[in-house]
Design an enzyme around this catalytic site. Structure first.
Site: not given
Ligand code: FAD
Length: 616
Positions: A326-327, A179, A417, A589
């Site tokens: 507006g997402g 990470e 994103r 209920h």
């Molecule tokens: P990420 O959470 O993006 O994690 C990827 C990790 O990889 C990061 O820590 C990054 O630092 C690390 N990384 C990347 N490249 C490298 C590299 N080369 N070397 C080392 N480390 C690396 N989803 C929901 O289901 N419910 C919600 O309510 C929700 N709210 C959200 C609110 C916001 C503001 C945002 C931005 C997103 C929200 N999401 C929500 C979406 C959700 O956060 C993501 O779908 C989820 O975090 C994806 O998880 P992931 O493990 O795929 O990647």
């Protein structure tokens, strides 16, 4: 000659084969030659099958209860070098050597290296000709080793990555989690789901307090201590991320902090401020997530322009906030800032907010945004020009109803994103990506490289945490030799706005676009005693059924707690439930959950809590 690492059932006599009564080892166990591996029982005798060589168990192909016969694969060993040398015979020196130092030959069962988990599975796979949900094949041995070597390397510690790492460790695998940030948890825990929901809770409490005025209870104007609010949010995040680190530690997972880049399909280079090191791996799970899309023309270099991460920092409460996009993510943040006192303007290029969601579900949110925050919402509108001055940014718009221009104290850009696949030299691993940059995977989360998996945002939409965690589990299980696949019928979506909007499965918008036949059953919350008691009448529960089978195909709910309510509909779709199942399940209920059974009753024509004129 067969691979010496593949231990097979010897000739055990008896016409019926034998039953596996016990598996005596686990994946990861070191065994010596002659150690018992499994116990078999045939019509003639009960016997332990010994290991022919010393080594480490990397995959187990049988389960207790399986029926086996001579030649069936028991398990796979990573054979210890000295044991392999002892095996070399003058007749077949080259074959046994190549199995240790290079490629694992194709197995006799699969022919291509895919080893189904049990003999029953193998028979199933053989008879169907499918290897789609087979566990991972034995990893190749003999490739160049890095400064460290691991069985499973997980790149990225977000929801997808930490779930994969934890599950793999629980299945007995040695795991290294890489990470780039010091805190685990990725977007969701640090700058996504969790901090946004902590702030949205505050927004909800303020709204509820305001709403009580209609019921004769008036509170004073909220006094906002932004520092305290910020530290509350940070406290929630810290607690969760520390908890994650502790759980990883207990599982024996090695966490390596640094940015990972592939140097080959077997090796990752880790760069840190102190230098670099390499990690080689048997399997890798890429869970490197996504980052905000940046639009051309927007002055990102100005600190008055923020993305969702900047918005969650709560650096202050701008008087006039422009939301571009507006997402869901942007609207949730607009809700927070609106509650804290910002005047909100929203521009969205498409025709409506939350594209993809049915319009009747979005309408109550639009109405509330306008009523509660006097929000100005301009759809079908583009922000075209930005003039930055010290205190404001003047923005020009192009849209039917928008003003020509307006000045804002802060601009929040939330236009989607994009995957992080361009930040890890993925081409060195020869992993294929789509033209949008998503890593292409099959139902086992496997990329075109059979020993490399990918999960979460980086593999495509929907970019949601609950999708990432489920995929993370599948990837870990397949890499650990389990028979697993991602076969969810539906993935629910939720906007945690006020009112909440949640939907799952087929939407009316989709059905109309692709001509899918459907019938609806709806229940307006105006008729729900519980909703009225909460002072809310703006909710709706809508179910979409297959007119022929009466099965639930999709559901949409708008109203408080819609995000919690939608889970029942997701389960109903997964279980193939019909309208009758939902209507006849007794819901407590008075609850909002009743609106689901009542919507099913409305579809069936049995509802008594609404008057529905008879259809002629
Ligand atoms: P990420 O959470 O993006 O994690 C990827 C990790 O990889 C990061 O820590 C990054 O630092 C690390 N990384 C990347 N490249 C490298 C590299 N080369 N070397 C080392 N480390 C690396 N989803 C929901 O289901 N419910 C919600 O309510 C929700 N709210 C959200 C609110 C916001 C503001 C945002 C931005 C997103 C929200 N999401 C929500 C979406 C959700 O956060 C993501 O779908 C989820 O975090 C994806 O998880 P992931 O493990 O795929 O990647």
């Amino acid at each position: 000659m067969s691979d010496p690492g593949e231990v097979r059932v010897p000739d055990i006599g008896g016409e019926e084969g034998a039953e596996v009564v016990e598996i005596l080892v686990a994946i990861g166990d070191e065994v010596e030659a002659e150690d018992g591996l499994i116990t078999l029982e045939s019509d003639k005798a009960s016997m332990d099958i010994p290991s022919p060589l010393a080594g480490r168990v990397t995959a187990i192909s049988l389960r207790a209860g399986d029926k086996v016969s001579a030649g069936d694969l028991v398990l796979t060993l990573e054979v210890r070098a000295e044991s392999a040398e002892a095996l070399e015979s003058p007749e077949e020196p080259n074959e046994s050597k190549s199995a240790i130092s290079g490629e694992v030959p194709a197995t006799s069962a699969g022919g291509g290296g895919e080893v189904p988990a049990t003999s029953a599975d193998r028979r199933e796979a053989e008879s169907s000709g499918a290897s789609e949900i087979a566990p991972a094949s034995s990893p190749k041995v003999g490739f160049e080793r890095g400064d460290q070597h691991t069985e499973i390397l997980v790149l990225g510690s977000g929801v997808g990555g930490y779930t994969a790492a934890f599950r793999a460790a629980d299945l007995g695998k040695r795991v290294i989690l890489v990470e780039k940030y010091p805190q685990l948890g990725g977007v969701c825990l640090n700058v996504g789901c969790i901090p946004s929901k902590a702030l949205l809770h505050v927004s909800k409490v303020i709204a509820e307090a305001e709403g009580m005025a209609a019921q004769g209870i008036t509170f004073g104007q909220p006094k906002i201590d932004i520092e305290k609010l910020r530290s509350f949010k940070t406290g929630v995040v810290d607690r969760l991320t520390k908890g994650l680190a502790g759980m990883g530690d207990k599982r024996g997972i090695t966490v390596v902090q640094g940015t990972g880049r592939f140097v080959s399909s077997r090796m990752l280079k880790i760069e840190t401020s102190e230098g670099s090191s390499t990690i080689s791996f048997d399997y890798a799970i890429i869970a490197a997530g996504s980052r905000p899309v940046e639009l051309r023309g927007i002055p990102y270099e100005d600190p008055k322009v923020i993305d969702s991460t900047g918005a969650l920092e709560l650096a202050g409460i701008p008087k006039r906030l422009l939301l571009i996009g507006g997402g869901i993510v942007g609207l949730e943040m607009a809700m927070v800032y609106g509650s804290l006192g910002s005047q909100i303007t929203i521009v969205e290029l498409l025709d409506g907010l939350i594209p993809g969601c049915d319009r009747d579900l979005v309408k109550p949110l639009e109405r509330r945004l306008k009523k509660r925050f006097r929000a100005e919402i301009y759809t079908g509108t583009r922000a075209t020009e930005f003039i930055v001055s010290e205190s404001v940014i003047k923005v020009s718009f192009e849209g039917k109803k928008s003003p020509e221009s307006a000045a804002f104290d802060r601009i929040l850009v939330a236009v989607g994103r994009r995957p992080n696949s361009d930040q890890m030299d993925i081409e060195a691993a020869e992993v294929e990506i789509s033209k949008d940059g998503f890593i292409e995977v099959d139902r086992q989360q496997r990329t075109n490289q059979p020993h490399i998996f990918a999960v979460g945002d980086i593999v495509g939409n929907p970019m949601l945490a609950h999708k990432a965690s489920h995929q993370g589990k599948v990837a870990a299980e397949v890499a650990a030799g389990e028979k697993s696949s991602f076969d969810a019928r539906v993935i629910p979506s939720v906007a945690y706005t006020d009112p909440e909007i949640a939907w799952v499965g087929l939407t009316e918008t989709e059905a109309k676009a692709d001509g899918t036949e459907y019938s609806t059953g709806s229940f307006p919350w105006m008729a729900s005693g519980r909703s009225l008691g909460m002072g809310r009448t703006d909710g709706l529960t809508k179910l979409l059924f297959d007119p022929a089978s009466k099965r639930l195909l999709g559901a949409g709910i708008v109203g408080p707690h819609a995000g919690d309510l939608i889970a029942e509909c997701a389960l109903a779709i997964e279980m193939g439930a019909e309208a009758t199942d939902l209507a006849l399940t007794i819901h407590p209920h008075p609850t909002l959950s009743e609106t689901i059974s009542m919507a099913a009753e409305a579809f069936e024509g049995t509802i008594t809590d609404l008057y529905q004129p008879k259809k002629r």
